[in-house]
Design an enzyme around this catalytic site. Structure first.
Site, PDB file in Angstrom:
ATOM      1  N   GLY A  73     -10.648  19.151 -14.915  1.00  0.00           N
ATOM      2  CA  GLY A  73     -11.940  19.936 -16.201  1.00  0.00           C
ATOM      3  C   GLY A  73     -12.425  20.889 -16.030  1.00  0.00           C
ATOM      4  N   CYS A 100      -9.567  16.929  -8.825  1.00  0.00           N
ATOM      5  CA  CYS A 100     -10.169  18.452  -9.187  1.00  0.00           C
ATOM      6  C   CYS A 100     -11.691  18.095  -9.387  1.00  0.00           C
ATOM      7  CB  CYS A 100      -9.207  19.333 -10.094  1.00  0.00           C
ATOM      8  SG  CYS A 100      -9.749  20.901  -9.656  1.00  0.00           S
ATOM      9  N   TYR A 101     -12.345  18.240 -10.671  1.00  0.00           N
ATOM     10  CA  TYR A 101     -13.073  18.505 -11.137  1.00  0.00           C
ATOM     11  C   TYR A 101     -13.777  17.134 -11.173  1.00  0.00           C
ATOM     12  CZ  TYR A 101     -17.154  17.940 -14.193  1.00  0.00           C
ATOM     13  OH  TYR A 101     -18.673  17.199 -14.689  1.00  0.00           O
ATOM     14  N   HIS A 187      -3.875  18.738  -7.448  1.00  0.00           N
ATOM     15  CA  HIS A 187      -2.752  17.993  -8.746  1.00  0.00           C
ATOM     16  C   HIS A 187      -1.824  17.384  -7.913  1.00  0.00           C
ATOM     17  CE1 HIS A 187      -6.119  19.335 -12.059  1.00  0.00           C
ATOM     18  NE2 HIS A 187      -5.993  20.204 -11.546  1.00  0.00           N
ATOM     19  N   GLU A 189      -0.548  15.369 -10.432  1.00  0.00           N
ATOM     20  CA  GLU A 189      -0.187  14.721 -11.104  1.00  0.00           C
ATOM     21  C   GLU A 189       1.346  15.397 -11.094  1.00  0.00           C
ATOM     22  OE1 GLU A 189      -3.363  15.400 -11.071  1.00  0.00           O
ATOM     23  OE2 GLU A 189      -3.574  16.849 -12.733  1.00  0.00           O
ATOM     24  N   ASP A 245      11.126   8.425 -33.386  1.00  0.00           N
ATOM     25  CA  ASP A 245       9.894   8.048 -33.462  1.00  0.00           C
ATOM     26  C   ASP A 245       9.851   7.150 -34.894  1.00  0.00           C
ATOM     27  OD1 ASP A 245       9.043  10.385 -31.542  1.00  0.00           O
ATOM     28  OD2 ASP A 245       7.319  10.992 -32.847  1.00  0.00           O
ATOM     29  N   LYS A 387       6.221  10.258 -25.550  1.00  0.00           N
ATOM     30  CA  LYS A 387       7.486  10.667 -25.906  1.00  0.00           C
ATOM     31  C   LYS A 387       8.611  10.664 -25.223  1.00  0.00           C
ATOM     32  CE  LYS A 387       9.724  12.896 -29.538  1.00  0.00           C
ATOM     33  NZ  LYS A 387       8.778  12.828 -30.809  1.00  0.00           N
TER      34      LYS A 387
END
Ligand code: XMP
Length: 531
Positions: A73, A100-101, A187, A189, A245, A387
């Site tokens: 964050g 992180c945060y 990170h 991710e 979609d 998605k």
């Protein structure tokens, strides 16, 4: 009548979590990466949801997660008003991974000291792994990681042990000695941390003891079953736009209820080249669905005549779309439900999820207001999916690759790419130019690498020379962007040869164009569309 998305039918928050009780919760502290964390976890076959950071510990425990991830964050934990989680969270005995945060928060809550770094660290760093087990099991002695922080943990309480460090960050990865609490300053991710998925896998499988039961094919089967039971003998209407979609929503419903599904395609004359034919062929040849095509090109062009202001164009198109859809829908007797292809990011961004952080409201809603006006109940079978999961699901359901991988297309269609007044003539030129842009990018094998590519018809004419004659014709801009979330985007660094081919083909093959420009603006400050 149900209009609240959170109360809509097949709002599979429960369906998804029923698939196996295994679930990871990501507490969102405002990270740009929270959705990415959830996607990575799901890629590792564990269902994952994003929830508010300030949910009480009891409410979190009631969701029975296998583990919790505290996201990054933009705040500093020592600032007034910095977002915090319920401190009782650390007493639940659940595995917690702070990123992180999230790490700084966990360390501070458990006796560590967080401070400002001498030098803000942003970018790649070499991680020295001192403890290659548990969370870092299988990692080599040194590996690259992605850092992005202004604060870091400067001292941990005796309870914490450092697992890895970088040259500037002594506590780049930590573990609590007696609680299942872990922290990563970097990170895992993002793709810039090449072994990030390994670390997340270790957290899920070694520490949370997940079994990895989340599979899209199971999701599809269970959703189809659930839709069948909940819809019963009723009729569902689904609007098709040519996009992925709505196509996947319709395909899923078709598998569930077959002839009880009625699809409506409003051809507003603002679609891409051959789009109407492609949708008709897919949904009547392949699926044999009940498809209603509303031929409304003339209506839309009349309504747009003389209009140059972008918002006014959008407003007129939106209103007319609703009117056309409504008129067609009322011809379909006995319809009780309206299906929409709402995705998980829309649910999070609109704050519609019961626990979702109320962030920005999504403005681009094509059929907003329709369910209320028509007295339909909503069916949103994709509201738990990202998605990329929707695309995979589309393939599982038998939709063709070209449809499933199609770039997004705005509701107001080519009208927002035909700057100034929209006319049939300009649209026809634009359609041809756009077709060349997309075909050449496909031909070069770059269509999937780019997120959205198209042509824009500029409201200017410029001087050129063709043969021996002076010309005074239209200019077309080519736009191609790369993005993860469409909130920020970079222009695609397409090869010069490809750009040259696109430009030559447009100028030679599309009558009325004598100049092609390539748009090299990023978002922000530019937007992806020109209007
Ligand atoms: P911008 O231009 O805001 O676009 O950077 C971000 C993404 O949203 C799409 N977009 C729209 N989609 N109705 C839609 O359904 C709209 O009015 C609209 N405007 C932009 C755009 O194509 C891009 O994918």
């Amino acid at each position: 009548m149900t209009t609240s998305p959170s109360a809509s039918l097949a709002s599979n928050s429960s369906a998804a979590s029923d698939l196996g009780q295994e679930k990871i919760l990501v507490l969102d502290f405002g990270s740009q990466y929270a959705q990415l964390i959830a996607r990575r976890v799901r890629e590792l076959h564990v269902y994952c949801e994003i929830i508010r950071h300030d949910l009480p510990a009891e409410a979190i425990a009631a969701k029975q997660p296998a583990g919790i991830i505290l996201s990054g964050g933009p705040s500093s934990v020592y600032e007034d008003g910095a977002p915090k989680c319920d401190p009782k969270l650390f007493e639940l005995g659940l595995p917690i991974l702070g990123i992180c945060y999230g790490m700084q928060l966990a360390c501070e809550a458990l006796g560590g000291k967080v401070g400002h770094c001498e030098s803000r660290e942003y970018g790649r760093a070499a991680l020295q792994v001192t403890s290659p087990e548990g969370l870092l099991s299988g990692l080599p002695g040194e590996t690259e990681v992605w850092m992005s922080h202004g604060d870091q943990v400067n001292a941990v309480s005796e309870e914490f042990q450092a697992l890895a460090a970088t040259s500037t960050c002594p506590f780049a990865a930590v573990q609590h000695q007696s609680l299942p609490v872990f922290g990563l300053q970097f990170h895992p991710e993002v793709t810039h941390t090449p072994l990030g998925s390994e670390i997340l896998r270790n957290f899920l499988y070694n520490i949370c003891e997940c079994e990895g039961r989340w599979r899209l094919s199971d999701f599809a089967e269970q959703t189809i079953q659930r839709l069948r039971e909940e819809i019963g003998d009723d009729r569902v209407i689904c609007g098709l736009s040519g996009g992925v979609d709505s196509a996947v929503t319709a395909a899923l419903l078709y598998k569930a209820i077959g002839p009880q599904l009625s699809c409506i395609l409003v051809d507003n004359g603002l679609l891409r080249k051959d789009e109407q034919a492609a949708v008709i062929s897919e949904f009547t040849d392949h699926f044999q669905a009940d498809l209603h095509v509303v031929q409304a090109e003339r209506l839309f062009l009349d309504s747009l005549s003389g209009i140059t202001e972008p918002q006014e164009k959008r407003k007129r198109i939106g209103n007319l779309f609703i009117a056309c859809f409504k008129q067609e829908a009322t011809k379909i007797s006995g319809a009780k439900y309206l299906a929409q292809g709402t995705l998980y990011p829309d649910v999070i961004e609109s704050g519609a999820a019961p626990d979702g952080p109320a962030a920005t409201i999504k403005l681009h809603h094509n059929v907003g207001g329709l369910p209320e006006q028509l007295g339909f109940e909503l069916v949103e079978p994709l509201r738990d999916l990202f998605k990329d999961e929707v695309r995979k699901l589309g393939i599982e359901l038998g939709l063709p690759e070209h449809l499933v991988w199609r770039h997004p297309f705005p509701g107001p269609g080519l009208a927002v790419r035909c700057l100034g007044e929209v006319t049939k003539e300009k649209l026809d030129v634009l359609r041809e130019a756009d077709h060349i842009v997309v075909s050449e990018i496909k031909e070069a094998g770059l269509y999937r690498e780019t997120s959205q590519a198209f042509a824009v018809m500029l409201p200017v004419q410029s001087v050129g020379v063709m043969g021996d004659a002076r010309t005074y014709e239209n200019a077309v801009a080519v736009r191609s962007v790369n993005t993860d979330d469409f909130m920020t985007a970079d222009w695609s660094h397409l090869p010069y040869d490809l750009l040259a081919k696109i430009s030559n083909r447009i100028i030679n093959e599309v009558r009325g164009v004598n100049r092609v420009c390539y748009d090299i603006s990023s978002k922000p400050p530019a937007t992806i569309e020109w209007e």
